[in-house]
Design an enzyme around this catalytic site. Structure first.
Site, PDB file in Angstrom:
ATOM      1  N   CYS A 287       0.841  -1.202   0.000  1.00  0.00           N
ATOM      2  CA  CYS A 287       0.000   0.000   0.000  1.00  0.00           C
ATOM      3  C   CYS A 287       0.874   1.249   0.000  1.00  0.00           C
ATOM      4  CB  CYS A 287      -0.898   0.057   1.236  1.00  0.00           C
ATOM      5  SG  CYS A 287      -2.184  -1.192   1.308  1.00  0.00           S
ATOM      6  N   ASP A 288       0.337   2.315  -0.560  1.00  0.00           N
ATOM      7  CA  ASP A 288       1.005   3.608  -0.453  1.00  0.00           C
ATOM      8  C   ASP A 288      -0.047   4.704  -0.565  1.00  0.00           C
ATOM      9  OD1 ASP A 288       3.940   4.729  -0.432  1.00  0.00           O
ATOM     10  OD2 ASP A 288       2.748   6.076  -1.671  1.00  0.00           O
TER      11      ASP A 288
END
Length: 202
Positions: free
Chosen positions: A71-72
């Site tokens: 995730c980012d």
């Protein structure tokens, strides 16, 4: 039970998953986020998520048959992509620009099935409305150190929660991980969300 591997060192993402009944294995990707630039904010978030997922998915020490999640998060303000601030001065400058305005928090999600290499990837976007902070509130908030470690220089689940006046979209996405989107991605790869729930030990 299917094991989820979280390719992130984010305490907020880990806690979000644990609150949802999932106890993931954490393996930090070590991806240099500065290597990606020049993309629109939503695309930037997704590409970084895919890089983090890929970096961990190739490791030899993954639990068998696990799902690897990268995730980012990136805050879009006035068309500009804002990740973590460089330092306290940058965080103050960010908040001076953010107060009384609205931004869009994009979180890229990339999920890979280590058993067959299949990947699902998508971005969740949530509109965040910021309060009109005084200079003194900004200085005090930045002095706590909290804004220095998170995308957009704010949290909604910590000290910064009082400075967010409204959210349009998934609340969890602002924390750093959209649970409804992740559930859809798990299903896309042929797994049941409830199989990720941690089983109580007897």
């Amino acid at each position: 039970m299917t094991t989820l591997v979280l390719a992130s060192q984010s305490p907020a993402r880990l806690q979000t998953l644990r609150n949802a009944g999932i106890d993931p294995v954490v393996i930090v990707s070590g991806v240099d986020e500065s290597q990606v630039s020049g993309l629109a904010p939503a695309e930037l978030a997704l590409q970084l998520a895919e890089l983090k997922c890929a970096a961990v998915a190739t490791r030899d020490d993954l639990p068998a048959g696990s799902l690897v999640l990268g995730c980012d998060s990136v805050l879009e303000l006035g068309g500009e992509a804002l990740g973590k601030p460089e330092d306290a001065t940058d965080a103050v400058r960010r908040w001076q620009a953010m107060r009384s305005r609205s931004g869009v928090l994009h979180t890229g999600h990339a999920l890979r099935d280590s058993a067959n290499g299949h990947v699902a990837a998508a971005t969740a976007s949530t509109t965040v409305h910021f309060a009109d902070l005084s200079d003194g509130e900004i200085d005090a908030y930045v002095a706590t150190g909290e804004p220095l470690h998170v995308a957009g220089a704010f949290t909604v689940d910590g000290l910064g929660g009082a400075f967010v006046t409204g959210i349009e979209g998934d609340h969890h996405n602002v924390v750093g991980l959209s649970l409804p989107l992740l559930r859809d991605m798990v299903a896309e790869l042929g797994h049941a969300w409830t199989d990720l729930w941690a089983r109580p030990t007897s």
